[in-house]
Design a protein around this motif. Sequence first.
Motif, mmCIF file in Angstrom:
data_model
loop_
_atom_site.group_PDB
_atom_site.id
_atom_site.type_symbol
_atom_site.label_atom_id
_atom_site.label_comp_id
_atom_site.label_asym_id
_atom_site.label_seq_id
_atom_site.Cartn_x
_atom_site.Cartn_y
_atom_site.Cartn_z
ATOM 1 N N ASP A 136 -74.734 -134.151 -159.037
ATOM 2 C CA ASP A 136 -75.431 -135.625 -159.687
ATOM 3 C C ASP A 136 -74.190 -136.582 -159.609
ATOM 4 O O ASP A 136 -74.285 -137.746 -159.604
ATOM 5 C CB ASP A 136 -75.810 -135.227 -161.215
ATOM 6 C CG ASP A 136 -76.810 -134.410 -161.063
ATOM 7 O OD1 ASP A 136 -78.142 -134.769 -161.170
ATOM 8 O OD2 ASP A 136 -76.937 -133.086 -160.868
ATOM 9 N N THR B 223 -78.282 -128.506 -162.172
ATOM 10 C CA THR B 223 -78.436 -129.205 -160.771
ATOM 11 C C THR B 223 -76.985 -129.570 -160.240
ATOM 12 O O THR B 223 -76.204 -129.908 -160.976
ATOM 13 C CB THR B 223 -79.374 -130.719 -161.107
ATOM 14 O OG1 THR B 223 -78.651 -131.161 -162.097
ATOM 15 C CG2 THR B 223 -80.576 -130.142 -161.620
ATOM 16 N N SER C 59 -81.675 -132.422 -158.304
ATOM 17 C CA SER C 59 -82.667 -133.249 -159.025
ATOM 18 C C SER C 59 -83.277 -134.145 -157.729
ATOM 19 O O SER C 59 -82.593 -134.181 -156.683
ATOM 20 C CB SER C 59 -81.714 -134.324 -159.925
ATOM 21 O OG SER C 59 -81.281 -135.182 -158.962
#
Lengths: 336, 336
Positions: free
Chosen positions: A178, A175, A252
């Motif tokens: 983050d 992902t 995410s």
Amino acid sequence: MKSIELAHGSGGRMMQQLIADLFLQAFDNPWLAEQEDQARLGLSELTGKGDRLAFSTDSYVIDPLFFPGGDIGKLAVCGTVNDIAVSGAQPRWLSCGFILEEGLPLVTLERVVTSMAQTARDAGVSIVTGDTKVVPRGAVDKLFINTAGLGAIPAGLSWGAAQIDVGDVLIVSGTLGDHGATILNLREQLGLDGDLASDCAPLCTLIAPLVGISGVKALRDATRGGVNAVLHEFAAASHCGMEIHESQLPLSPAVRGVCELLGLDALNFANEGKLLIAASAEAAPAVVAALQRHPLGERAAIIGIVTEKPGVRMNGLYGVRRTLELPHAEPLPRIC
Amino acid sequence: MKSIELAHGSGGRMMQQLIADLFLQAFDNPWLAEQEDQARLGLSELTGKGDRLAFSTDSYVIDPLFFPGGDIGKLAVCGTVNDIAVSGAQPRWLSCGFILEEGLPLVTLERVVTSMAQTARDAGVSIVTGDTKVVPRGAVDKLFINTAGLGAIPAGLSWGAAQIDVGDVLIVSGTLGDHGATILNLREQLGLDGDLASDCAPLCTLIAPLVGISGVKALRDATRGGVNAVLHEFAAASHCGMEIHESQLPLSPAVRGVCELLGLDALNFANEGKLLIAASAEAAPAVVAALQRHPLGERAAIIGIVTEKPGVRMNGLYGVRRTLELPHAEPLPRIC
């Protein structure tokens, strides 16, 4: 509460005590224990692993010092370890320079040093030489760290952006955004809930299996400037174009939320534990499979392809293709 | 006047321009030009010179940035080069990390970088990898630099403080305290005249001839904490005593003046181009002669001897012997 004094950086007794009580104990290894002005490292340990030395450095100035998923100490080890590892080298030794503000609580430094020591153990590297400077209040904000790192690149391996060619496939290891979204949330007090955490991690064991796959062209960890900056570096070095698909970008839900809230693009957000990889079309499935076998690569995905037409382009969710410019600047300073 | 902006450290276009326009041109070498996340250095270049890697780092936070005899850039090269060279290694490669304050005049950075590049050429080292961070106004005072360095230690050479033994002779390579007195004069506005200048210099060519003299035991460059701090390090590592003679300490008239004016001891002042050497009594004359043949060693002198009785002692000008304590702290912060 005990705090850092100017004398802790002065070359006198207090500095020697800080070194003995904190650094030597936390980083515990025979090279550091010698306490000469330089670490003395057996070259045979490198020549047994490869034929070229990978040498890299970064300074870490992140604000705040502690954040969900990490802290400046963990970051200072991971960042440099990853810059070594993306050459295919196994990171082995680190140097470490602290710049401390007079008045910094000693417990803050202890927490950072303990975290560095743990991360170094996790990454299989030793912190073998170091330096501590203390500056008067106001001359630095709390605590900065520099690390430099060394490892040997296996003979015959020449990963690099110049190897990239038309038809190669672009892969991310998980992902996106983050780290950047986590720091943005803290710094701008967005008040988003607890799902945001930095991806800060040493990537050596994620990268190691890729050394055995022929057709891997180039790896970069997508830190400052995010995946977008690396796409532009790949494009500039290879004289090719990079074309990605928005629908294939792993995000995410929490990062997607930050992006939608602020109208920002996760492609520009910093990561501290994510790779962008270019590999031949033949090698790509093996690369993705190798990444997905590792806990840090479970969400690895193919995101695009290398084209003849120069530039960096994204095919949007609704079928609109647009050029991705390299931003003038990142959304926020002191991200790493 | 152009100045550093946050965007110069953001990973975006402005950072790439700064790297291309300033760093790549000034530090001009093939390793840096590759612009990968790490420099890739041929290990055979090291294994041809020795069997161990010398690896050292220092951060430089000196205030002011420019001073008679040098600047923070020259210092950042010399300091790390010298920490490598005192192992007997020939320094070869440096990393370089800049931490810049938003608003720093670009001409200041250019002056510092030009000085680093010139000093690196003088010292025979290449700056092969680097990092630039920019922090908001007030988060750092103008400009800090970290360098880390590498060189190969010749096989069979094991200079180190643990080799020192009773009867060895203590030698300094020249006048003491020039750097510390120069910075003290500037910072405390003592207004002393133009004879004060830092001794900041790369010592590789001064040290190189000593590699061929058997009986050399240990070298240190006497930076923070001065010669006194190194005497204490030698005493602690060798479990011997260090006894020196005040009348034999080489001092420039200007440094002597600062010391008399302020009641301070030049033994505690920082140097940036002076060695303390321990050598066997048999080797000492050859060491002094080798030093004196070099322009940086003209005032080399034997200053004392290693004794069985522990501690560090000085025989004063008027026959009084006193113990030299390691000071709690140096006279002033941000000396290097």
